[in-house]
Design an enzyme around this catalytic site. Structure first.
Site, PDB file in Angstrom:
ATOM      1  N   VAL A 170       0.714  -5.188  -0.921  1.00  0.00           N
ATOM      2  CA  VAL A 170       0.901  -3.747  -0.704  1.00  0.00           C
ATOM      3  C   VAL A 170      -0.385  -2.943  -0.847  1.00  0.00           C
ATOM      4  O   VAL A 170      -0.401  -1.755  -0.514  1.00  0.00           O
ATOM      5  CB  VAL A 170       1.970  -3.182  -1.662  1.00  0.00           C
ATOM      6  CG1 VAL A 170       3.311  -3.835  -1.407  1.00  0.00           C
ATOM      7  CG2 VAL A 170       1.553  -3.368  -3.126  1.00  0.00           C
ATOM      8  N   ASP A 171      -1.451  -3.563  -1.332  1.00  0.00           N
ATOM      9  CA  ASP A 171      -2.716  -2.839  -1.496  1.00  0.00           C
ATOM     10  C   ASP A 171      -3.869  -3.666  -0.950  1.00  0.00           C
ATOM     11  O   ASP A 171      -4.867  -3.910  -1.639  1.00  0.00           O
ATOM     12  CB  ASP A 171      -2.948  -2.492  -2.974  1.00  0.00           C
ATOM     13  CG  ASP A 171      -4.091  -1.483  -3.158  1.00  0.00           C
ATOM     14  OD1 ASP A 171      -4.419  -0.782  -2.185  1.00  0.00           O
ATOM     15  OD2 ASP A 171      -4.641  -1.405  -4.270  1.00  0.00           O
ATOM     16  N   LEU A 172      -3.741  -4.080   0.296  1.00  0.00           N
ATOM     17  CA  LEU A 172      -4.791  -4.870   0.933  1.00  0.00           C
ATOM     18  C   LEU A 172      -5.950  -3.949   1.300  1.00  0.00           C
ATOM     19  O   LEU A 172      -5.813  -3.069   2.156  1.00  0.00           O
ATOM     20  CB  LEU A 172      -4.245  -5.563   2.186  1.00  0.00           C
ATOM     21  CG  LEU A 172      -5.163  -6.605   2.838  1.00  0.00           C
ATOM     22  CD1 LEU A 172      -5.372  -7.794   1.906  1.00  0.00           C
ATOM     23  CD2 LEU A 172      -4.575  -7.073   4.172  1.00  0.00           C
TER      24      LEU A 172
END
Length: 236
Positions: A170-172
């Site tokens: 979710v936080d690439l």
């Protein structure tokens, strides 16, 4: 995960890998303990600062969980208690271990720690430090365009492997992608709030969109070029 054990010490609940750490105590999550041993060897910027520490298992990264966004301005590092298995540290520790067991390039999780405080808790995670790895963002403004394209190609190829395994990161972003160009190695880190499910095209696409936005914040003029090199590797 048969090597994982749990213990309570000085108000902390600790989950650790006995294969990597035969013994552990609450001292592992006390900054003064590492400073006294002169074992703090650096840090990495991010939300808060991750510390590099020299442990009996090797060089490691110690990260305290901090809130981000608007909530983080008011509540620094406390989360609502919903049971041990739902804590951020427990979930990330176990997810990272699952990914490692599948042969994916991630750090080795050493220990997770939760400190319950009534209706809330704080948490920490310690993982082995990756060898000679640097954030992708350190290379994005490099002068050698062809070398960067090759690196982004490898990054895309690696991210696709995670998506094929069903990871929703979710936080690439370029901080959570570590690389070693000399070894042509790429790792993903920071799996807080991430999930491992069946491969999902929509979730994978949202991860890439998140990465594209992060590229644009660094350099909007080069975003298209960077993304093309990434997608070439992703589709290979």
């Amino acid at each position: 995960m048969s090597n994982f054990q749990q213990l309570k010490d000085k108000g902390l609940v600790i989950l650790y890998d006995t294969a990597q750490i035969p013994q552990i105590s609450a001292d592992w999550f006390d900054l003064n303990y590492w400073q006294t041993q002169q074992a703090v060897i650096g840090g990495a910027p991010g939300r808060g600062t991750s510390l590099f520490i020299e442990t009996p298992a090797g060089e490691a990264v110690w990260r305290h969980y901090y809130r981000g966004g608007l909530v983080g301005r008011c509540i620094k590092d406390s989360y609502v208690w919903q049971g041990l298995e739902k804590t951020r540290a427990w979930q990330e520790f176990k997810l990272t271990a699952q990914l490692l067991a599948r042969g994916l390039p991630v750090p080795t999780p050493l220990a997770a720690c939760v400190k319950p405080k009534g209706l809330f808790y704080t948490a920490d995670l310690i993982t082995l430090r990756l060898p000679a790895a640097q954030p992708l963002m350190d290379f994005l403004e490099a002068d050698n365009a062809s070398k960067l394209a090759d690196l982004l190609h490898q990054v895309g190829k690696t991210v696709q492997q995670f998506h094929a395994a069903g990871l929703n990161h979710v936080d690439l972003n370029p901080r959570n992608i570590l690389v070693n160009p000399n070894l042509n190695k790429v790792w993903l880190i920071d799996f807080d709030r991430c999930q491992l499910t069946k491969p999902n095209f929509k979730l994978a696409a949202s991860n890439i969109t998140r990465l594209e936005r992060a590229f644009a914040k660094l350099n909007a003029n080069k975003t298209k070029l960077w993304l093309q090199a990434f997608m070439a590797g992703y589709a290979s």
